[in-house]
Design an enzyme around this catalytic site. Structure first.
Site, PDB file in Angstrom:
ATOM      1  N   GLU A 131       0.608  -1.135  -0.114  1.00  0.00           N
ATOM      2  CA  GLU A 131       0.100  -0.059  -0.063  1.00  0.00           C
ATOM      3  C   GLU A 131       0.837   1.277   0.113  1.00  0.00           C
ATOM      4  O   GLU A 131       0.413   2.351   0.482  1.00  0.00           O
ATOM      5  CB  GLU A 131      -1.070   0.006   1.009  1.00  0.00           C
ATOM      6  CG  GLU A 131      -2.012  -1.189   1.052  1.00  0.00           C
ATOM      7  CD  GLU A 131      -3.000  -0.952   2.154  1.00  0.00           C
ATOM      8  OE1 GLU A 131      -2.749  -0.190   3.146  1.00  0.00           O
ATOM      9  OE2 GLU A 131      -4.296  -1.567   1.833  1.00  0.00           O
ATOM     10  N   GLU A 137      -4.803  -8.536  -0.314  1.00  0.00           N
ATOM     11  CA  GLU A 137      -5.598  -8.217   1.086  1.00  0.00           C
ATOM     12  C   GLU A 137      -7.000  -8.167   0.827  1.00  0.00           C
ATOM     13  O   GLU A 137      -7.542  -7.395   0.160  1.00  0.00           O
ATOM     14  CB  GLU A 137      -4.943  -7.068   1.670  1.00  0.00           C
ATOM     15  CG  GLU A 137      -5.293  -6.751   3.183  1.00  0.00           C
ATOM     16  CD  GLU A 137      -4.272  -5.641   3.685  1.00  0.00           C
ATOM     17  OE1 GLU A 137      -3.190  -5.862   3.411  1.00  0.00           O
ATOM     18  OE2 GLU A 137      -4.959  -4.710   4.370  1.00  0.00           O
TER      19      GLU A 137
END
Length: 798
Positions: free
Chosen positions: A411, A519
């Site tokens: 991220e 995720e």
């Protein structure tokens, strides 16, 4: 006379000082009044929780600490090479040997090795290793990091002619069920001034230790030089490694000079092949399969980051029974013994390097997404150290057959954290519920997201300089933009975080790209997006296990998204996931009160409690998690009807029931007509404690541990789920209590306490041996309850 390689664990008999001592680098310092500690060691969990500390890291302190270790190196080793390896020190470590400064390592997750040969005193005189750990910026992460030397330390002694560190690399260029080719790359060094004639021998051993093939090459190794060579060996009818059959061979690499082995390394090897297909997903050994994965952090509640191997064994067994076959190491390199377990127990692994590159991420310090954030972190060291750190990860871990992807980051493309782009005027990320409007808007003065592509390209290059046998991935938070900036194009395999809704459209846009869920939430919809989509090979649910940090706000100190709690106990959501993932027939019962204010949330996220104690006539929802075709519910032998699983849109069964005391039972039937049942009983008042240890015999080595599960029961031995009595633990004999964990996210009793309340009627204790054999007696007591005790034997098994 010394021959060969000696590697020795150095975890015992360290001295520790919490705080700073400017002269602690000095060999002659008197440290007799320092604490004795055994590694791995995490001082953060030894100190009280406090709201003044960072919510992001679980309200525990950081600070500064010093470690010192005295050890002797016998005179017979004079002329040999001595190295010390630290598997993990959080963070900003500096190391001295006998007052000589050796080096530093900022990143708290890297393994690092120092050659201390030039500083060693051989003979009777003690040597002293001094380690300074500076973790002053506790809000340097979004989860608990720990503080100190929290992983193993070892010393290695080799001949001046030796195999380099990470100098054996095993690959399997061709594999079939009939024959496999093992290619062994060896890097050697000759640190003498003279040329030497040597033989290099590689032997393949099966799991029983039987040699099934070997090869010897002769070389002249010039003085003060390094050499690299390759050998190829065949294995007939190989046993292929997979999560279902994690068979491990090993390769024994030896250097032989004048007829004697002067160095050797034995390396585990799994024979398997895999491939990713943009349209059909993932294939292992030619078999198409879905990766049913979870993300995990590195802490274990009361143990902090200093997690013994047996703790992971217990956790991995539970995840395996749930049907999990893959783990994403989030978001940093794990302990090497965890990877060993993934090899031997059968888990596919994403090995991940970083959560942060050169752009600093927001770190929450007073609650989740509460502004203003803190801005400490790895970003300060990334420009100088990222190449060293990521190569260290790949070189250390590349022989693990469990690893199928290298991840360069997590991220780092999160919108406005800190990267921006004119692609958007305002953007909300997947976790921005409390983010101020100004923080969501495009700001041309912030770093431009196009920068990420150039960084990623460089990191991918570093990985492939060490290993070209595995694809490189990264977990994208903002693939909509990263697909435009070129960041996605730098990757072999592209991970999407919480972006299931993009799978179909992006597959059409980028038909040759391999995409997967790096995720994901635990929702049924997120799983169906993988199960029912041939091109998507995996999901990695956030998370497999609860972890310290990313806390919502005092006194909540834990992120509670796991299927297992901090103590490794299974939640109701565990059984729902087991019903979706496991091939083994199962059935489980939980109940929810209909007027519970959190009823809808608990039902959506598979909450509920396995209890059957309510007020008479109270309206309840009975939930049955099963993978059987149908199930019938009974109260006190009276049927409440049979339901078919295929008719349930949520993939679990429910009955609305008015409570009555007695026995609640569900009987599930599978396709083969076998029946499986689960029962809940009305229990009486809490009356006694029970204790169970997973091991009754331990090794008296100062490091072996046992888990002791303590439970509150009624007079007949039935668990009392609602009991929350304080339980005091005491110990006699050659052992120590490492910690007590109940899994309660809001319990801020200091972990140093030897009294902790039960949670859902349970408490977990970790017991460690000393180096003295004998009987360890552990006793649990609680006011008003019958106490319990058990005996563990510590033996000299070495």
């Amino acid at each position: 006379m010394y021959k060969g390689r000696i590697s020795k664990n150095m975890n015992l008999d360290w001295k520790f000082l919490r705080g700073d001592e400017p002269g602690a680098w000095y060999k002659g310092l008197d440290d007799s009044n320092w604490r004795n500690v055994t590694l791995p060691h995490d001082w953060s969990v030894e100190e009280p929780f406090s709201e003044e500390h960072s919510s992001g890291t679980g309200y525990l302190p950081g600070g500064m600490g010093w470690y010192r270790k005295s050890f002797a190196v016998p005179s017979e080793f004079k002329g040999k090479r001595v190295c010390v390896t630290f598997e993990g020190v959080y963070n900003n470590s500096q190391v001295w040997c006998n007052s000589y400064y050796v080096g530093k390592r900022p990143y708290g997750y890297s393994t690092f090795t120092y050659d201390i040969t030039d500083f060693i005193s051989f003979g009777e005189e003690n040597n002293v290793i001094s380690v300074k750990v500076d973790h002053k910026d506790i809000a340097d992460s979004r989860w608990f990091t720990g503080s100190g030397i929290y992983r193993d330390v070892s010393i290695t002694i080799t001949d001046p002619i030796h195999i380099d560190q990470y100098g054996v690399f095993i690959t399997t260029p061709t594999v079939s069920t009939a024959q496999a080719t093992l290619s062994v790359n060896i890097r050697l060094s000759n640190e003498t001034m003279n040329d030497k004639d040597i033989h290099i021998k590689n032997s393949i051993l099966d799991e029983d230790g039987t040699v099934i093939n070997s090869k010897v090459d002769s070389r002249l190794l010039p003085g003060e030089s390094q050499m690299e060579l390759d050998q190829t060996l065949l294995v007939e009818n190989p046993k292929l490694w997979s999560p279902d059959t994690p068979y491990l061979y090993s390769v024994l690499t030896e250097i032989i000079k004048d007829g004697e082995v002067i160095d050797h390394i034995q390396t585990s090897a799994g024979i398997r092949w895999f491939e990713f297909d943009a349209n059909k997903g993932f294939f292992l050994n030619g078999v198409n399969m879905k990766m049913k994965g979870v993300c995990v952090h590195h802490d274990a509640g009361c143990l902090g980051a200093a997690v013994p191997e047996k703790v992971w064994v217990r956790r991995l067994h539970a995840l395996k029974e749930m049907g999990c076959n893959a783990i994403r190491m989030s978001h940093n390199p794990p302990a090497s013994n965890l990877l060993d377990l993934c090899d031997s127990m059968g888990f596919l692994v994403i090995d991940e390097a970083f959560d942060e590159w050169e752009g600093v991420k927001n770190k929450w310090s007073t609650g989740h997404n509460v502004y203003p954030p803190k801005h400490f972190g790895y970003y300060e060291d990334f420009p100088q150290w990222s190449e060293i750190d990521i190569k260290e990860m790949v070189l250390r871990d590349r022989n693990h057959p469990s690893i199928i992807l290298w991840s360069i980051g997590n991220e780092v493309d999160y919108p406005n954290d800190p990267y921006c782009h004119p692609y958007f005027e305002t953007m909300t990320g997947n976790n921005d519920a409390n983010k101020p409007a100004a923080e969501r808007q495009y700001d041309p003065n912030k770093p431009n997201a196009e920068r990420l592509a150039s960084i990623a390209k460089r990191l991918v290059k570093y990985v492939k300089e060490c290993d070209t046998t595995r694809p490189v991935t990264s977990a994208l938070a903002f693939p909509e933009l990263s697909n435009l900036t070129g960041y996605s194009d730098t990757l072999d395999v592209v991970g999407y975080n919480y972006k299931e809704h993009l799978y179909e459209d992006d597959h059409n846009k980028y038909p040759n790209r391999v995409t997967y869920g790096s995720e994901n939430s635990a929702s049924l919809e997120a799983w169906l997006a993988v199960r029912d989509n041939d091109s998507i090979s995996a999901q990695f649910i956030w998370t497999g296990i609860d972890y310290l940090g990313e806390a919502k706000g005092w006194p909540v100190r834990v992120a509670q998204s796991g299927f297992l709690d901090l103590a490794g106990y299974r939640k109701a959501s565990y059984y729902y996931r087991q019903s979706l993932w496991s091939q083994e027939p199962m059935v489980f019962l939980a109940t929810l009160k209909k007027d519970d204010p959190d009823y809808e949330t608990k039902r959506r996220w598979n909450g509920g409690t396995p209890r059957w104690n309510w007020a008479a006539g109270e309206q309840l929802m009975v939930i049955c998690y099963t993978n059987c075709e149908e199930a019938e519910l009974f109260i006190n032998g009276r049927s409440l009807g049979t339901q078919q699983l295929k008719e349930s849109p949520q993939s679990y069964l429910t009955w609305e029931v008015d409570y009555e005391a007695g026995r609640l039972e569900v009987v599930a039937a599978g396709s083969d007509s076998r029946h499986f049942s689960c029962e809940l009983h009305t229990v009486s008042q809490p009356e006694k404690l029970t204790m169970r240890a997973d091991f009754s015999d331990l090794n008296a080595d100062g490091q072996d541990i046992a888990h002791i599960e303590i439970e509150i029961t009624d007079h007949s031995g039935k668990p009392v789920v609602l009991a929350d009595h304080p339980i005091q633990l005491s110990i006699q004999g050659p052992g120590e209590i490492l910690g007590l964990e109940n899994g309660d996210a809001q319990d801020v009793e200091p972990y140093s306490s030897r009294t902790r309340k039960a949670f859902h009627g349970k408490l977990l204790a970790y017991i460690r041996t000393t180096t003295t054999p004998g009987q360890i007696i552990v006793k649990a007591e609680s006011p008003g309850l019958e106490p319990a005790h058990l005996t563990i034997t510590a033996n000299n098994f070495r």
